[in-house]
Design a protein around this motif. Structure first.
Motif, PDB file in Angstrom:
ATOM      1  N   ARG A   1     -11.908  17.388  -6.789  1.00  0.00           N
ATOM      2  CA  ARG A   1     -12.098  16.685  -5.530  1.00  0.00           C
ATOM      3  C   ARG A   1     -11.029  17.009  -4.489  1.00  0.00           C
ATOM      4  N   PHE A   2     -10.313  18.076  -4.635  1.00  0.00           N
ATOM      5  CA  PHE A   2      -9.344  18.481  -3.626  1.00  0.00           C
ATOM      6  C   PHE A   2     -10.059  19.227  -2.500  1.00  0.00           C
ATOM      7  N   VAL A   3      -9.504  19.082  -1.289  1.00  0.00           N
ATOM      8  CA  VAL A   3     -10.003  19.789  -0.110  1.00  0.00           C
ATOM      9  C   VAL A   3      -8.832  20.516   0.536  1.00  0.00           C
ATOM     10  N   MET A   4      -8.989  21.806   0.779  1.00  0.00           N
ATOM     11  CA  MET A   4      -7.954  22.586   1.458  1.00  0.00           C
ATOM     12  C   MET A   4      -8.430  22.912   2.864  1.00  0.00           C
ATOM     13  N   SER A   5      -7.558  22.702   3.848  1.00  0.00           N
ATOM     14  CA  SER A   5      -7.878  22.977   5.242  1.00  0.00           C
ATOM     15  C   SER A   5      -6.841  23.915   5.827  1.00  0.00           C
ATOM     16  N   LEU A   6      -7.313  24.929   6.530  1.00  0.00           N
ATOM     17  CA  LEU A   6      -6.462  25.835   7.292  1.00  0.00           C
ATOM     18  C   LEU A   6      -6.848  25.671   8.753  1.00  0.00           C
ATOM     19  N   GLU A   7      -5.884  25.289   9.602  1.00  0.00           N
ATOM     20  CA  GLU A   7      -6.179  24.956  10.990  1.00  0.00           C
ATOM     21  C   GLU A   7      -5.199  25.636  11.934  1.00  0.00           C
ATOM     22  N   GLY A   8      -5.732  26.103  13.031  1.00  0.00           N
ATOM     23  CA  GLY A   8      -4.909  26.655  14.091  1.00  0.00           C
ATOM     24  C   GLY A   8      -5.268  26.011  15.416  1.00  0.00           C
ATOM     25  N   VAL A   9      -4.263  25.539  16.145  1.00  0.00           N
ATOM     26  CA  VAL A   9      -4.466  24.914  17.447  1.00  0.00           C
ATOM     27  C   VAL A   9      -3.617  25.667  18.470  1.00  0.00           C
TER      28      VAL A   9
ATOM     29  N   ARG B   1     -16.355  20.864  27.334  1.00  0.00           N
ATOM     30  CA  ARG B   1     -15.950  20.889  25.931  1.00  0.00           C
ATOM     31  C   ARG B   1     -17.104  21.414  25.086  1.00  0.00           C
ATOM     32  N   VAL B   2     -16.768  22.265  24.137  1.00  0.00           N
ATOM     33  CA  VAL B   2     -17.756  22.813  23.213  1.00  0.00           C
ATOM     34  C   VAL B   2     -17.119  22.901  21.828  1.00  0.00           C
ATOM     35  N   SER B   3     -17.850  22.475  20.808  1.00  0.00           N
ATOM     36  CA  SER B   3     -17.364  22.624  19.438  1.00  0.00           C
ATOM     37  C   SER B   3     -18.527  22.928  18.520  1.00  0.00           C
ATOM     38  N   VAL B   4     -18.229  23.551  17.398  1.00  0.00           N
ATOM     39  CA  VAL B   4     -19.258  23.910  16.437  1.00  0.00           C
ATOM     40  C   VAL B   4     -18.722  23.688  15.029  1.00  0.00           C
ATOM     41  N   ARG B   5     -19.593  23.217  14.165  1.00  0.00           N
ATOM     42  CA  ARG B   5     -19.283  23.072  12.741  1.00  0.00           C
ATOM     43  C   ARG B   5     -20.359  23.820  11.971  1.00  0.00           C
ATOM     44  N   TYR B   6     -19.937  24.741  11.065  1.00  0.00           N
ATOM     45  CA  TYR B   6     -20.901  25.553  10.332  1.00  0.00           C
ATOM     46  C   TYR B   6     -20.590  25.500   8.847  1.00  0.00           C
ATOM     47  N   ASP B   7     -21.557  25.030   8.079  1.00  0.00           N
ATOM     48  CA  ASP B   7     -21.447  24.967   6.623  1.00  0.00           C
ATOM     49  C   ASP B   7     -21.941  26.303   6.075  1.00  0.00           C
ATOM     50  N   VAL B   8     -21.007  27.158   5.682  1.00  0.00           N
ATOM     51  CA  VAL B   8     -21.350  28.529   5.302  1.00  0.00           C
ATOM     52  C   VAL B   8     -22.232  28.556   4.066  1.00  0.00           C
ATOM     53  N   THR B   9     -21.891  27.767   3.064  1.00  0.00           N
ATOM     54  CA  THR B   9     -22.623  27.795   1.801  1.00  0.00           C
ATOM     55  C   THR B   9     -23.790  26.821   1.767  1.00  0.00           C
ATOM     56  N   GLY B  10     -23.836  25.871   2.697  1.00  0.00           N
ATOM     57  CA  GLY B  10     -24.869  24.861   2.672  1.00  0.00           C
ATOM     58  C   GLY B  10     -24.610  23.735   1.698  1.00  0.00           C
ATOM     59  N   THR B  11     -23.474  23.788   1.016  1.00  0.00           N
ATOM     60  CA  THR B  11     -23.111  22.759   0.030  1.00  0.00           C
ATOM     61  C   THR B  11     -21.843  22.014   0.405  1.00  0.00           C
ATOM     62  N   GLY B  12     -21.213  22.384   1.508  1.00  0.00           N
ATOM     63  CA  GLY B  12     -19.945  21.778   1.903  1.00  0.00           C
ATOM     64  C   GLY B  12     -18.739  22.408   1.246  1.00  0.00           C
TER      65      GLY B  12
ATOM     66  N   PHE C   1     -17.576  25.423   1.760  1.00  0.00           N
ATOM     67  CA  PHE C   1     -16.867  26.275   2.721  1.00  0.00           C
ATOM     68  C   PHE C   1     -17.416  25.963   4.103  1.00  0.00           C
ATOM     69  N   VAL C   2     -16.583  25.369   4.956  1.00  0.00           N
ATOM     70  CA  VAL C   2     -16.999  24.921   6.277  1.00  0.00           C
ATOM     71  C   VAL C   2     -16.072  25.522   7.326  1.00  0.00           C
ATOM     72  N   LEU C   3     -16.667  26.040   8.398  1.00  0.00           N
ATOM     73  CA  LEU C   3     -15.906  26.558   9.531  1.00  0.00           C
ATOM     74  C   LEU C   3     -16.026  25.595  10.703  1.00  0.00           C
TER      75      LEU C   3
ATOM     76  N   ASP D   1     -12.428  24.706   6.046  1.00  0.00           N
ATOM     77  CA  ASP D   1     -12.248  23.721   4.987  1.00  0.00           C
ATOM     78  C   ASP D   1     -12.879  24.249   3.701  1.00  0.00           C
ATOM     79  N   PHE D   2     -12.169  24.058   2.585  1.00  0.00           N
ATOM     80  CA  PHE D   2     -12.636  24.531   1.296  1.00  0.00           C
ATOM     81  C   PHE D   2     -12.642  23.364   0.309  1.00  0.00           C
ATOM     82  N   ARG D   3     -13.779  23.136  -0.343  1.00  0.00           N
ATOM     83  CA  ARG D   3     -13.861  22.109  -1.378  1.00  0.00           C
ATOM     84  C   ARG D   3     -13.478  22.750  -2.705  1.00  0.00           C
ATOM     85  N   LEU D   4     -12.447  22.179  -3.351  1.00  0.00           N
ATOM     86  CA  LEU D   4     -11.897  22.739  -4.569  1.00  0.00           C
ATOM     87  C   LEU D   4     -12.208  21.828  -5.752  1.00  0.00           C
ATOM     88  N   PRO D   5     -11.955  22.292  -6.979  1.00  0.00           N
ATOM     89  CA  PRO D   5     -12.158  21.425  -8.146  1.00  0.00           C
ATOM     90  C   PRO D   5     -11.272  20.179  -8.088  1.00  0.00           C
TER      91      PRO D   5
END
Length: 533
Positions: free
Chosen positions: A392-400, A348-359, A361-363, A386-390
């Motif tokens: 305090r909303f969070v939007m997630s787009l996921e594919g499995v 098993r391998v997984s990665v989490r990357y905070d693109v902006t460094g502020t949370g 935009f996260v991949l 994952d996208f942090r929106l105004p």
């Protein structure tokens, strides 16, 4: 299906292949810096408020710290101390079973960043974990404080193929105050009963026990004992039964080693239900080395599970190893492997990357195999953003995407039994400012091709002891079978809390109205009251 069981049914609609968490401890870790970079020797203290259990760590020369084998749940208060700087305090912090809660801090700026480095798709429910994300029906079970369902678990301690044998690892948690309630609801069905729970606490232990009785499910209860044996050992026992005749008993010992930089967690338990029974034992050794968290473990299980024609017995032995690496502040890499005997290999391998460094935009991405000799394998892949929106909303787009195989870890077209995919878009506002909201749409190629979920919960506090809460949840499914049809269901609950003090104790009278409507099963409703101490 009675209302108590149906109350949790909607949770399953979020999941295409739910796996129970097999981990009953959590981790809190991070990095402490100032304007010059990493700071060595910073003291970090986490206080588990319900039990007053305290965990200590100091940062290494690269600024990293790890608090291993902490109790899941919360809330925690995290305090960060270093001379010449004002202390930093993080309140209302929650730790999730099998996950690492990251708390980074900048002492110069006096700021902290809190997030989880888990890359998997998760749904958390519980009284204190998710706010409005709780079953909306009245009469839900008071004594269970946390459950974590993970659709794609990358942590090697979580094994989706174990099924019921992992149920004993879901340890209910209570609170450290006495409380009780009597309830009665009447409508299309009748619910009535009472609950009582009380702690017995000392300087080095916390004993929590609770009982529940109602007309529908009879008597059930749970208990947990946590005890500190000196400064390095933590002993815990838990056991009880849940409605539906599920029962379990576990014992665990956590030992801090190498001045808190390593720990060993040994746990064994038994479970039983109308359909299965068995025992499971694990031993996990974890060592923190800077930005790395190495894990080595062994697990044994034996039991009886139901089959189509007859019950079948099993005995399993597993070995696993894992490395969680934080590559700077933005990226976390989790890599592990699980060996099952008779032989099966599950990497098993997984990665989490905070693109902006502020949370903002996260991949997240990962691949995992679950399998055993003679049972085939399941291969799952996740890609998400994952996208942090105004507001305090969070939007997630996921594919499995997943495949089921005839053999463990054997990639071949002739080996593939089935393949499935699921695409999900979710907009959620975690419970804050007394408001929770969610909207989710999933498209998949399974028996349920489309799923739509929407809901909100709002609590208004006023006049000191008064509170009104409205929770509404809609879920719809496009079910494919002999006939294709769209299933709709709507649940709503309105509660009015009236609080008052008698002899220094707070009492609450809770009035509840609940309705559930489904085109296939009709409309059900309940109305009643609950008295809470």
């Amino acid at each position: 299906m009675n209302l108590l069981k149906r109350a949790t049914f909607w949770v399953a609609l979020f999941l295409s292949a739910a796996a129970y968490a097999q981990v009953t401890t959590a981790t809190i870790g991070g990095r402490i810096t100032d304007e010059n970079g990493a700071i060595e020797g910073v003291t970090v203290v986490a206080i588990h408020l319900p039990s007053n259990t305290q965990y200590y760590a100091t940062t290494d020369r690269h600024g990293w710290y790890q608090l291993l084998d902490v109790l899941p749940g919360g809330p925690y208060t995290l305090r960060i101390h270093y001379f010449s700087y004002d202390p930093l305090t993080v309140r209302n912090l929650y730790a999730y079973a099998g996950q690492n809660t990251v708390v980074d801090a900048d002492m110069e700026a006096g700021t902290t960043d809190v997030h989880s480095d888990e890359a998997a798709t998760s749904l958390r429910i519980g009284e204190n974990l998710g706010g409005g994300v709780v079953p909306v029906a009245p009469g839900t079970y008071d004594l269970v404080g946390q459950r974590v369902y993970t659709e794609v678990p990358f942590d090697v301690r979580q094994e989706a193929m174990l099924g019921d044998v992992s149920r004993l690892q879901m340890t209910p948690m209570g609170t450290n105050r006495f409380h009780g309630s009597a309830f009665g609801y009447s409508g299309t069905s009748t619910l009535a009963g009472l609950t009582v729970s009380t702690p017995l606490a000392g300087d080095d232990f916390l004993l929590f026990g609770g009982l529940r009785y109602d007309l529908a499910d009879g008597l059930s209860g749970t208990g947990r004992l946590d005890a500190r044996l000196g400064s390095s050992h933590h002993l815990d026992f838990s056991g009880g039964s849940l409605p539906g005749s599920d029962a379990w008993a576990t014992a665990g010992l956590s030992t801090a080693l190498l001045d808190g930089r390593a720990s060993n967690r040994a746990q064994a338990g038994w479970y039983g239900s109308p359909s299965s029974r068995g025992w499971l034992a694990t031993d996990d050794f974890t060592v923190a080395a800077g930005a790395q968290r190495l894990l080595f473990g062994v697990q044994a299980a034996s039991g009886v599970m139901p089959g189509a024609l007859a019950d079948s017995s099993f005995t399993r032995f597993d070995f696993y190893a894992q490395d969680a690496i934080r590559l700077g502040r933005r990226m976390t890499l989790l890599a592990g492997v699980r060996f099952a005997f008779p032989f099966a290999f599950s990497p098993r391998v997984s990665v989490r990357y905070d693109v902006t460094g502020t949370g903002a935009f996260v991949l997240r991405a990962g691949t995992a195999v679950y399998g055993r000799h003679g049972e085939g394998s399941v291969w799952k892949n996740l890609a998400a953003a994952d996208f942090r929106l105004p507001a305090r909303f969070v939007m997630s787009l996921e594919g499995v995407y997943g495949q089921s195989w005839r053999r463990p870890f054997y990639i071949s077209k002739r080996n593939v039994l089935d393949s499935r995919y699921a695409l999900t878009a979710r907009l959620e506002r975690p419970f804050a400012d007394n408001l929770w909201a969610v909207a989710s749409y999933t498209h998949a190629d399974g028996p349920i091709q489309d799923r739509l979920i929407g809901g909100f919960s709002y609590k208004a506090d006023y006049l000191g002891r008064m509170a009104t809460t409205l929770t509404v949840l809609y879920y719809g499914e496009n079910v494919v079978g002999e006939n294709v049809f769209w299933s709709n269901s709507l649940e709503a609950r309105l509660t009015q809390d009236i609080g008052f003090d008698i002899s220094g104790c707070t009492h609450t009278l809770q009035l509840t109205a609940y309705v559930r409507s489904n085109l296939s099963s009709g409309t059900e409703w309940l109305a009643g009251l609950r008295y809470l101490l």
